[in-house]
Design an enzyme around this catalytic site. Structure first.
Site, PDB file in Angstrom:
ATOM      1  N   ARG A 142       2.457  -7.261   9.572  1.00 48.94           N
ATOM      2  CA  ARG A 142       2.315  -5.845   9.976  1.00 48.94           C
ATOM      3  C   ARG A 142       1.043  -5.677  10.811  1.00 48.94           C
ATOM      4  NH1 ARG A 142       3.670  -1.603   5.391  1.00 48.94           N
ATOM      5  NH2 ARG A 142       1.713  -2.408   4.598  1.00 48.94           N
TER       6      ARG A 142
ATOM      7  N   THR B 147       2.274  -8.366  -1.570  1.00 46.77           N
ATOM      8  CA  THR B 147       2.797  -8.311  -0.203  1.00 46.77           C
ATOM      9  C   THR B 147       2.359  -9.567   0.527  1.00 46.77           C
ATOM     10  OG1 THR B 147       2.428  -7.314   1.972  1.00 46.77           O
ATOM     11  CG2 THR B 147       0.842  -6.745   0.291  1.00 46.77           C
TER      12      THR B 147
ATOM     13  N   ASP C 143       1.630  -9.757   3.472  1.00 46.55           N
ATOM     14  CA  ASP C 143       0.739  -9.393   4.577  1.00 46.55           C
ATOM     15  C   ASP C 143      -0.755  -9.507   4.229  1.00 46.55           C
ATOM     16  OD1 ASP C 143       3.091  -8.741   5.931  1.00 46.55           O
ATOM     17  OD2 ASP C 143       3.043  -6.674   5.211  1.00 46.55           O
TER      18      ASP C 143
ATOM     19  N   ASP D 279       0.816  -1.229   0.000  1.00 45.66           N
ATOM     20  CA  ASP D 279       0.000   0.000   0.000  1.00 45.66           C
ATOM     21  C   ASP D 279       0.845   1.273   0.000  1.00 45.66           C
ATOM     22  OD1 ASP D 279       0.734  -0.262   2.664  1.00 45.66           O
ATOM     23  OD2 ASP D 279      -1.173   0.529   3.414  1.00 45.66           O
TER      24      ASP D 279
HETATM   25  P1  ADP Z   1       5.012  -1.230   0.667  1.00 45.98           P
HETATM   26  O1  ADP Z   1       4.721  -0.849  -0.746  1.00 45.98           O
HETATM   27  O2  ADP Z   1       5.494  -2.649   0.791  1.00 45.98           O
HETATM   28  O3  ADP Z   1       3.854  -0.898   1.596  1.00 45.98           O
HETATM   29  P2  ADP Z   1       6.489   1.076   1.712  1.00 45.98           P
HETATM   30  O4  ADP Z   1       5.392   1.512   2.614  1.00 45.98           O
HETATM   31  O5  ADP Z   1       7.874   1.104   2.236  1.00 45.98           O
HETATM   32  O6  ADP Z   1       6.290  -0.396   1.148  1.00 45.98           O
HETATM   33  O7  ADP Z   1       6.428   2.008   0.417  1.00 45.98           O
HETATM   34  C1  ADP Z   1       7.360   1.849  -0.642  1.00 45.98           C
HETATM   35  C2  ADP Z   1       7.766   3.185  -1.186  1.00 45.98           C
HETATM   36  O8  ADP Z   1       6.626   3.872  -1.721  1.00 45.98           O
HETATM   37  C3  ADP Z   1       8.346   4.171  -0.172  1.00 45.98           C
HETATM   38  O9  ADP Z   1       9.716   3.961   0.079  1.00 45.98           O
HETATM   39  C4  ADP Z   1       8.107   5.505  -0.865  1.00 45.98           C
HETATM   40  O10 ADP Z   1       9.106   5.759  -1.822  1.00 45.98           O
HETATM   41  C5  ADP Z   1       6.786   5.270  -1.595  1.00 45.98           C
HETATM   42  N1  ADP Z   1       5.680   5.863  -0.799  1.00 45.98           N
HETATM   43  C6  ADP Z   1       5.085   5.345   0.292  1.00 45.98           C
HETATM   44  N2  ADP Z   1       4.137   6.173   0.779  1.00 45.98           N
HETATM   45  C7  ADP Z   1       4.158   7.271  -0.010  1.00 45.98           C
HETATM   46  C8  ADP Z   1       3.432   8.498  -0.038  1.00 45.98           C
HETATM   47  N3  ADP Z   1       2.494   8.780   0.869  1.00 45.98           N
HETATM   48  N4  ADP Z   1       3.732   9.395  -1.009  1.00 45.98           N
HETATM   49  C9  ADP Z   1       4.675   9.118  -1.924  1.00 45.98           C
HETATM   50  N5  ADP Z   1       5.383   7.981  -1.963  1.00 45.98           N
HETATM   51  C10 ADP Z   1       5.141   7.065  -1.035  1.00 45.98           C
END
Ligand code: ADP
Length: 320
Positions: A171, A125, A127, A103
């Site tokens: 998570r 993911t 999760d 997400d």
């Molecule tokens: P996942 O996709 O597994 O949930 P993350 O939460 O670490 O992993 O998000 C992956 C990447 O997406 C982050 O390192 C960031 O670069 C980008 N990202 C996450 N949230 C935002 C946001 N609110 N605005 C812009 N980019 C975001």
């Protein structure tokens, strides 16, 4: 749409490769050019972009991890970082982007949509915590890894007549704990979506041992508390000795299950179709065994969480 790009971002998950393969092959089948972006949004900002051919994605469907590699990008969280990402997309002649991730990655895509880049998101993911889809890529593989571990731990729990606490990932979501606990025959499953009373767990353990049951498996989702914290509470409150096993990152690795390979292929191909239909800001997912596509807004709406209450109820009924 003439040229689309694909990237994997955030935590990796088994089956990401199968999704990349599907995007590339379906895109080429549709007559598009496909670019692979390495290292997620960070690589996008740095222009780590390469053209992918049919052969670029050969021999990867069975591999865990992601050939495009993944990253977390604090730079992409800034306006300047995102402006550079958009510049790179334009400079490489890219008309649309498929984002494969969790997400957080979807939120990143949403920001790009606001900047005029057509994006479609594929949920990957372990999760299983993405609103609007019943299944994410990687969940089934991780589930099988956890079940394998539970089965092995059960052998030693039985031989030594011990109570084991197994801490699993997820998570803030309890799906991995719930599904693995049910499939692994755990006596107790603790998930963040449902409260629990420690006294009730103690009573169950004590009444089990009163009936001659000498071993027990407790699955605790990381979103509830750590396994060692739970062990301490049980010891302090009731003198119950336990062994703790934290499965950790083994849950994220390994060859994807057949089911993950199939849904990754379906999701990846559907993402390309949606981009070709001229749509943007869309997530791909599964509802009642059908591949669906829906607005990214749904993902960010907390009221759409897909926790399966019936399954939780069943797990309680079967572990009396
Ligand atoms: P996942 O996709 O597994 O949930 P993350 O939460 O670490 O992993 O998000 C992956 C990447 O997406 C982050 O390192 C960031 O670069 C980008 N990202 C996450 N949230 C935002 C946001 N609110 N605005 C812009 N980019 C975001």
């Amino acid at each position: 749409m003439k040229k689309i790009a694909v990237l994997t971002s955030g935590g990796d998950a088994p089956g990401m490769n199968a999704a990349v393969r599907a995007v590339v092959r379906k895109g080429i089948y549709e007559g598009l050019q496909i670019a692979g972006v390495y290292n997620g949004y960070q690589g996008l900002i740095q222009g780590k972009i390469e053209q992918l051919e049919l052969g670029s994605v050969g021999d990867i469907i069975q591999r865990g991890g992601t050939m495009l590699r993944s990253a977390r990008s604090p730079e992409f969280m800034t306006e300047e970082g995102r402006a550079e990402a958009v510049r790179q997309l334009h400079a490489n002649g890219i008309d649309g982007l498929v984002v494969i991730g969790g997400d957080g990655s979807f939120r990143g895509a949403y920001e790009l949509v606001k900047l005029g880049i057509p994006c479609v998101c594929v949920p990957a993911t372990i999760d299983n915590d993405i609103n609007g889809t019943q299944f994410t890529i990687g969940f089934d593989s991780a589930l099988n890894t956890v079940i394998d571990a539970i089965d092995k731990i059960r052998d030693t729990a039985t031989s030594h007549e011990r109570t084991f606490i197994i801490e699993v990932m997820g998570r803030d979501a309890g799906d991995l704990a719930l599904w693995s606990g049910l499939a692994g025959g755990a006596e107790t499953i603790l998930i963040p979506e449902e409260g629990f009373a420690i006294d009730e767990i103690i009573t169950r353990l004590q009444s089990g041992s009163g009936r001659g049951k000498k071993h027990s498996i407790i699955i605790v989702a990381e979103g509830v508390m750590t396994g060692s914290a739970l062990a301490e509470v049980l010891k302090e409150k009731a003198g119950i000795e336990t062994r703790v096993s934290v499965l950790g990152h083994i849950q994220r690795g390994g060859s994807p299950s057949a089911r993950d390979r199939v849904i990754a292929s379906q999701y990846g191909a559907r993402a390309v179709e949606v981009l070709c239909e001229g749509r943007s800001g869309i997530a791909i997912g599964m509802q009642n065994n059908m591949v669906v596509d829906y607005d990214l807004d749904v993902v960010f709406n907390p009221s759409d969480h897909t926790f399966d209450k019936q399954l939780y109820k069943l797990s309680k009924e079967l572990s009396i």
